[in-house]
Motif scaffolding. Structure first.
Motif, PDB file in Angstrom:
ATOM      1  N   ILE A 148     -11.567   9.919  44.057  1.00 34.23           N
ATOM      2  CA  ILE A 148     -10.874   9.789  44.348  1.00 34.23           C
ATOM      3  C   ILE A 148      -9.848  10.755  45.765  1.00 34.23           C
ATOM      4  O   ILE A 148      -9.406  10.232  46.728  1.00 34.23           O
ATOM      5  N   HIS A 149     -11.241  12.075  46.767  1.00 35.93           N
ATOM      6  CA  HIS A 149     -10.962  12.406  47.867  1.00 35.93           C
ATOM      7  C   HIS A 149     -11.239  11.894  48.870  1.00 35.93           C
ATOM      8  O   HIS A 149     -12.212  11.158  48.804  1.00 35.93           O
ATOM      9  N   SER A 150     -10.605  11.492  50.532  1.00 34.66           N
ATOM     10  CA  SER A 150     -11.397  10.799  51.161  1.00 34.66           C
ATOM     11  C   SER A 150     -12.320  12.198  51.682  1.00 34.66           C
ATOM     12  O   SER A 150     -12.773  12.128  52.726  1.00 34.66           O
ATOM     13  N   GLU A 151     -11.112  13.136  51.980  1.00 37.66           N
ATOM     14  CA  GLU A 151     -11.836  13.971  52.573  1.00 37.66           C
ATOM     15  C   GLU A 151     -11.495  15.181  51.673  1.00 37.66           C
ATOM     16  O   GLU A 151     -10.184  16.290  50.725  1.00 37.66           O
ATOM     17  N   TYR A 152     -11.747  16.336  51.818  1.00 41.38           N
ATOM     18  CA  TYR A 152     -11.501  17.837  50.995  1.00 41.38           C
ATOM     19  C   TYR A 152     -12.840  18.551  51.688  1.00 41.38           C
ATOM     20  O   TYR A 152     -13.805  18.890  51.877  1.00 41.38           O
ATOM     21  N   LYS A 153     -12.015  20.319  51.287  1.00 36.32           N
ATOM     22  CA  LYS A 153     -12.490  21.570  52.387  1.00 36.32           C
ATOM     23  C   LYS A 153     -11.950  22.419  51.104  1.00 36.32           C
ATOM     24  O   LYS A 153     -10.989  22.453  51.291  1.00 36.32           O
ATOM     25  N   ALA A 154     -13.086  23.423  51.547  1.00 36.57           N
ATOM     26  CA  ALA A 154     -12.554  24.187  50.640  1.00 36.57           C
ATOM     27  C   ALA A 154     -13.128  26.012  51.057  1.00 36.57           C
ATOM     28  O   ALA A 154     -14.404  25.947  51.502  1.00 36.57           O
ATOM     29  N   GLU A 155     -12.539  26.869  50.819  1.00 34.99           N
ATOM     30  CA  GLU A 155     -13.445  27.956  51.155  1.00 34.99           C
ATOM     31  C   GLU A 155     -13.463  29.290  50.382  1.00 34.99           C
ATOM     32  O   GLU A 155     -11.786  29.494  50.006  1.00 34.99           O
ATOM     33  N   LEU A 156     -14.122  29.918  49.631  1.00 38.37           N
ATOM     34  CA  LEU A 156     -13.987  30.966  48.789  1.00 38.37           C
ATOM     35  C   LEU A 156     -13.397  32.490  50.273  1.00 38.37           C
ATOM     36  O   LEU A 156     -14.355  32.503  50.799  1.00 38.37           O
ATOM     37  N   ILE A 157     -12.519  32.755  49.580  1.00 37.36           N
ATOM     38  CA  ILE A 157     -12.201  33.423  50.737  1.00 37.36           C
ATOM     39  C   ILE A 157     -12.368  35.656  50.025  1.00 37.36           C
ATOM     40  O   ILE A 157     -13.006  35.887  50.543  1.00 37.36           O
ATOM     41  N   ASP A 158     -12.314  35.226  48.424  1.00 38.78           N
ATOM     42  CA  ASP A 158     -13.240  36.978  47.837  1.00 38.78           C
ATOM     43  C   ASP A 158     -13.118  36.736  46.339  1.00 38.78           C
ATOM     44  O   ASP A 158     -12.579  35.429  46.191  1.00 38.78           O
ATOM     45  N   TYR A 159     -13.400  37.427  45.557  1.00 37.46           N
ATOM     46  CA  TYR A 159     -13.319  37.822  44.026  1.00 37.46           C
ATOM     47  C   TYR A 159     -14.022  38.670  43.610  1.00 37.46           C
ATOM     48  O   TYR A 159     -14.294  39.463  44.639  1.00 37.46           O
ATOM     49  N   GLN A 160     -13.427  39.589  43.408  1.00 39.40           N
ATOM     50  CA  GLN A 160     -13.316  40.243  42.217  1.00 39.40           C
ATOM     51  C   GLN A 160     -13.940  40.227  40.879  1.00 39.40           C
ATOM     52  O   GLN A 160     -13.319  38.858  39.929  1.00 39.40           O
ATOM     53  N   HIS A 161     -14.661  40.829  39.705  1.00 42.21           N
ATOM     54  CA  HIS A 161     -14.849  40.826  38.756  1.00 42.21           C
ATOM     55  C   HIS A 161     -15.104  41.750  37.621  1.00 42.21           C
ATOM     56  O   HIS A 161     -14.791  43.773  38.660  1.00 42.21           O
ATOM     57  N   LYS A 214      -9.896  34.019  45.056  1.00 40.14           N
ATOM     58  CA  LYS A 214      -9.482  33.916  45.918  1.00 40.14           C
ATOM     59  C   LYS A 214      -9.636  32.800  47.154  1.00 40.14           C
ATOM     60  O   LYS A 214     -10.866  32.706  46.857  1.00 40.14           O
ATOM     61  N   HIS A 215      -9.759  31.906  47.017  1.00 41.43           N
ATOM     62  CA  HIS A 215      -9.738  29.849  47.543  1.00 41.43           C
ATOM     63  C   HIS A 215      -8.697  29.788  47.953  1.00 41.43           C
ATOM     64  O   HIS A 215      -7.683  29.631  47.698  1.00 41.43           O
ATOM     65  N   LYS A 216      -9.241  29.214  49.596  1.00 42.70           N
ATOM     66  CA  LYS A 216      -8.547  27.813  49.919  1.00 42.70           C
ATOM     67  C   LYS A 216      -8.524  26.333  49.701  1.00 42.70           C
ATOM     68  O   LYS A 216     -10.403  26.471  49.913  1.00 42.70           O
ATOM     69  N   PHE A 217      -8.032  25.446  50.364  1.00 39.73           N
ATOM     70  CA  PHE A 217      -9.042  24.388  49.714  1.00 39.73           C
ATOM     71  C   PHE A 217      -7.823  23.524  50.500  1.00 39.73           C
ATOM     72  O   PHE A 217      -6.683  23.682  50.635  1.00 39.73           O
ATOM     73  N   SER A 218      -7.951  21.945  51.251  1.00 40.73           N
ATOM     74  CA  SER A 218      -7.625  21.191  51.130  1.00 40.73           C
ATOM     75  C   SER A 218      -7.809  19.478  50.872  1.00 40.73           C
ATOM     76  O   SER A 218      -8.887  19.926  50.876  1.00 40.73           O
ATOM     77  N   ALA A 219      -7.638  18.633  50.887  1.00 42.23           N
ATOM     78  CA  ALA A 219      -7.709  17.051  50.584  1.00 42.23           C
ATOM     79  C   ALA A 219      -6.694  16.554  50.705  1.00 42.23           C
ATOM     80  O   ALA A 219      -5.216  16.731  51.348  1.00 42.23           O
ATOM     81  N   LYS A 220      -7.026  15.079  51.357  1.00 46.09           N
ATOM     82  CA  LYS A 220      -6.776  13.870  51.578  1.00 46.09           C
ATOM     83  C   LYS A 220      -6.692  13.265  50.977  1.00 46.09           C
ATOM     84  O   LYS A 220      -8.375  12.615  50.149  1.00 46.09           O
ATOM     85  N   GLY A 221      -6.032  11.741  50.317  1.00 46.81           N
ATOM     86  CA  GLY A 221      -6.640  10.534  49.577  1.00 46.81           C
ATOM     87  C   GLY A 221      -5.777   9.783  49.647  1.00 46.81           C
ATOM     88  O   GLY A 221      -4.988  10.125  49.430  1.00 46.81           O
ATOM     89  N   LYS A 222      -5.937   8.798  48.390  1.00 46.76           N
ATOM     90  CA  LYS A 222      -5.040   7.609  47.834  1.00 46.76           C
ATOM     91  C   LYS A 222      -4.919   7.666  46.457  1.00 46.76           C
ATOM     92  O   LYS A 222      -5.698   8.059  45.635  1.00 46.76           O
ATOM     93  N   GLY A 228      -1.624   3.080  45.690  1.00 52.38           N
ATOM     94  CA  GLY A 228      -2.686   2.862  46.769  1.00 52.38           C
ATOM     95  C   GLY A 228      -1.518   3.714  47.778  1.00 52.38           C
ATOM     96  O   GLY A 228      -1.884   3.800  48.978  1.00 52.38           O
ATOM     97  N   SER A 229      -0.781   4.971  47.555  1.00 52.09           N
ATOM     98  CA  SER A 229      -0.719   6.193  48.839  1.00 52.09           C
ATOM     99  C   SER A 229      -0.460   6.693  48.772  1.00 52.09           C
ATOM    100  O   SER A 229      -1.555   7.722  47.954  1.00 52.09           O
ATOM    101  N   ASP A 230      -0.979   7.426  50.011  1.00 51.41           N
ATOM    102  CA  ASP A 230      -1.571   8.567  50.329  1.00 51.41           C
ATOM    103  C   ASP A 230      -1.056  10.075  50.205  1.00 51.41           C
ATOM    104  O   ASP A 230      -0.033   9.680  49.740  1.00 51.41           O
ATOM    105  N   PHE A 231      -1.942  10.609  50.058  1.00 56.95           N
ATOM    106  CA  PHE A 231      -1.105  11.568  49.726  1.00 56.95           C
ATOM    107  C   PHE A 231      -2.433  12.918  50.467  1.00 56.95           C
ATOM    108  O   PHE A 231      -3.784  12.702  50.845  1.00 56.95           O
TER     109      PHE A 231
END
Length: 152
Positions: free
Chosen positions: A91-104, A112-120, A124-127
């Motif tokens: 469903i995404h027309s664009e998706y970016k992700a980045e792993l910031i950190d992790y602990q175990h 901990k991660h960040k992500f962004s997305a665009k799509g329809k 039919g509405s955009d998000f």
């Protein structure tokens, strides 16, 4: 009798705790995160989804506010995730992700991660969205048994 004692001693020393100590959390986090990100890409396939689901127990619990506030494990938890995630596959027309950190720690991982997305949307509405999230994963026998996602 000697063989029985040796066998019992082997079971004591070869316990699940020892297996957890040898578990490669770093490799697991990298593979899990990569598989999860692939399911969000514009060209994501059913095979990508199945690869991600292979990291989960069949009865996985999934808490993802605000849509899934309950983290109860269900016998068909993986099947429910497959059904829900299939609706959004590609469903995404664009998706970016980045792993910031992790602990175990013992049988748990916090990513901990960040992500962004665009799509329809299907109507039919955009998000468009951008988030920072903390995923807390509980592990059982090397697979994710509970997922808790906390985000802004």
């Amino acid at each position: 009798m000697k063989k029985l004692i040796i066998t019992l001693m082997g079971l004591v020393f070869f316990s699940p705790t020892m297996l957890a100590d040898n578990f490669d959390y770093d490799a697991f986090v990298k593979a899990y995160y990569e598989a999860e990100v692939k399911t969000q890409q514009p060209d994501a396939t059913a095979e990508d989804l199945e690869h991600y689901l292979s990291f989960l127990t069949d009865d996985v619990g999934n808490q993802h506010f605000p849509n899934a506030p309950d983290d109860s494990r269900e016998p068909d938890g993986k099947a429910l995730m497959r059904k829900g995630m299939s609706r959004y596959l590609g469903i995404h027309s664009e998706y970016k992700a980045e792993l910031i950190d992790y602990q175990h720690g013992y049988n748990a991982v916090a990513i901990k991660h960040k992500f962004s997305a665009k799509g329809k949307r299907s109507d039919g509405s955009d998000f468009s969205y951008s988030k920072v999230a903390l995923d807390v994963l509980e592990l059982e026998n090397g697979k994710v048994s509970v997922i808790r996602r906390y985000s802004e």
